[in-house]
Write an enzyme that holds these catalytic residues in place. Structure first.
Site, PDB file in Angstrom:
ATOM      1  CG  ASN A 178      -1.898   1.097   1.271  1.00 33.18           C
ATOM      2  OD1 ASN A 178      -1.856   2.002   0.436  1.00 33.18           O
ATOM      3  ND2 ASN A 178      -2.792   1.060   2.231  1.00 33.18           N
ATOM      4  NE  ARG A 211      -6.385   1.353  -0.061  1.00 30.06           N
ATOM      5  CZ  ARG A 211      -6.463   2.518   0.557  1.00 30.06           C
ATOM      6  NH1 ARG A 211      -5.397   3.041   1.121  1.00 30.06           N
ATOM      7  NH2 ARG A 211      -7.593   3.170   0.602  1.00 30.06           N
ATOM      8  CG  HIS A 240     -13.570   2.977   2.542  1.00 33.26           C
ATOM      9  ND1 HIS A 240     -14.408   3.930   3.099  1.00 33.26           N
ATOM     10  CD2 HIS A 240     -12.314   3.360   2.855  1.00 33.26           C
ATOM     11  CE1 HIS A 240     -13.684   4.835   3.719  1.00 33.26           C
ATOM     12  NE2 HIS A 240     -12.402   4.517   3.587  1.00 33.26           N
ATOM     13  NE  ARG A 299     -11.603  12.084   4.468  1.00 37.19           N
ATOM     14  CZ  ARG A 299     -11.404  10.832   4.059  1.00 37.19           C
ATOM     15  NH1 ARG A 299     -12.066  10.374   3.028  1.00 37.19           N
ATOM     16  NH2 ARG A 299     -10.551  10.068   4.678  1.00 37.19           N
ATOM     17  CD  GLU A 342      -9.474  -1.895   3.483  1.00 34.78           C
ATOM     18  OE1 GLU A 342      -9.035  -1.761   4.646  1.00 34.78           O
ATOM     19  OE2 GLU A 342      -9.772  -0.942   2.750  1.00 34.78           O
TER      20      GLU A 342
END
Ligand code: AMP
Length: 408
Positions: free
Chosen positions: A7, A92, A181, A242, A393
């Site tokens: 990643n 990823r 996601h 956010r 993941e």
């Protein structure tokens, strides 16, 4: 098969070495401050339970990959004797635009398409390209597979992904809902389908990935029908920093009032809003929980409670609206840092939802905390099953990579 999952961020690179036959992670770690002064690697050899953190100069991602290989093959901290024991690398990738609806073997043509995704997620895509090139240099000839965060959401129908803006914005600029996601939503919904024990095509699941970044998906028959994140990861529910969904007219209004540029308001909505914007002190849900537990004597109590109540309210709205578009609901899944660990939030979300068939088991809910176990948190009488499913993941990336490499 031994798969190295990578990643790559702009100045960091996380990795895990996973055996896809046993699902065992034999080593993992992170390289930080790549291309800067003071770069370092933190490496864990899981099987032997060894950990090390060492300064190591890394001018770019290729240097970082070479150091990762050095640690993986080290006589003390390593778990393989040489690089040939790694069959492939799985990356990823945050944004695959409309180009990628599944994982894919890296080729020149794929890289050209990935370049076109740069506009949608500039920082991430540049970092992924550096990670891929770094692997090419450090491990030449090793197959590399790209696994996209957006791919699982590519099953949405146009009514879910087209914004009611002039249609040419979609045609010319690719402005549409992509969702994020996806690898996590895919993993937890697949686990939930197994638990429901009915044909996958008949299942109706809402997956709540609630962490520092959060997104919620409606997964009907194993396919995404809708998801809360949009063109960018700014949309949906309130997050750590956010803002999530707001009236879009607020943007030009505040720009005008405060004399802000587009970049400045974008920065405020991405980095200074959410929990941090409401409380003024923290983006971390643990700090908010601590302030709430202290009660009104804590100066951050009211704002923390407000921030958590906003998130609760929004998650409920998504669950209700997604049950409506799926024409029913079999299960709700909580995952990611907050979803897996925040007992209070889960209880707040699932309370007063009996009309939908959700009945939370308060005691079972308390057990789902810092555990890697799948935990059922609804009562047996609940028509809708509610589960906490720790996301994984990296395992999905490793499995996809192994499956693609097996066909070569
Ligand atoms: P993520 O982005 O999935 O890593 O989630 C980060 C969020 O999860 C932060 O707001 C953390 O406060 C929360 N979180 C992560 N781990 C824990 C934990 N063990 N207990 C409570 N909250 C946690």
């Amino acid at each position: 098969m031994n798969i190295l999952v990578v990643n790559a961020g702009s100045s960091s690179l996380k990795y895990q070495l996973i055996d896809t036959d046993t699902n065992v992670v034999s080593a993992k770690g992170i390289c930080e401050r790549i291309g800067m002064e003071g770069s370092l690697i933190e490496h864990k050899q899981i099987v032997k339970g060894l950990k090390t953190k060492e300064a190591s100069p890394m001018k770019d991602h290729a240097d970082a990959m070479k150091i990762v290989v050095k640690y993986l093959t080290d006589s003390e901290y390593g778990c393989i004797s040489d690089m040939n024991e790694i069959q492939a690398i799985g990356h990823r990738v945050v944004h695959g635009g409309s180009f990628f609806s599944g994982s894919i073997l890296m080729t020149e043509e794929v890289l050209e398409k990935l370049e076109l995704c740069r506009e949608f997620a500039p920082l991430h895509t540049v970092a992924h390209l550096m990670g891929i090139k770094g692997c090419l240099e450090a491990m030449p000839g090793k197959p590399q597979v790209l696994v996209f965060d957006t791919a699982f959401h590519q099953t949405m129908a146009p009514e879910a992904y087209i914004y009611a803006l002039p249609y040419e914005y979609y045609e010319k600029y690719g402005i549409r809902r992509y969702g994020m996601h996806g690898t996590s939503h895919r993993y937890v919904s697949a686990e939930m389908i197994k638990l429901l024990g009915k044909p996958a095509e008949e299942t109706k699941i809402v997956t709540c990935h609630i962490g520092n970044g959060s997104s919620i998906s409606a997964v009907k028959g194993g396919k995404v029908m809708d998801t809360s994140m949009g063109f960018t990861p700014l949309a949906g529910v309130e997050m750590g920093t956010r803002c999530g969904d707001i009236d879009p007219a607020i943007v030009p209004y505040i720009m005008d009032k405060k004399g802000l540029t587009g970049a400045q308001i974008n920065d405020i909505m991405n980095k200074k809003s959410g929990f941090l914007g409401i409380t003024g002190v923290s983006s971390d849900s643990r700090d908010l929980e601590d302030a709430i537990a202290d009660g009104p004597s804590n100066p951050n109590y009211e704002k923390s409670l407000l921030a958590v109540n906003i998130l609760k309210h929004q998650i409920k709205k998504y669950i209700g609206s997604y049950a409506a578009i799926m024409n029913g609901l079999d299960a709700v899944v909580f995952t990611a840092g907050i979803g897996e660990n925040n007992i209070n939030l889960r209880e707040m979300v699932c309370s007063d939802m009996e009309f939908l068939g959700i009945e939370i088991d308060a005691e079972a809910n308390k057990l789902a905390f810092r555990t890697s176990e799948i935990t059922k948190i609804s009562k047996d009488s609940s028509k809708v099953a509610v589960y906490v499913i720790p996301t994984n993941e990296e395992l999905v990336i490793a499995k996809d990579t192994a499956a693609i490499v097996a066909t070569l």
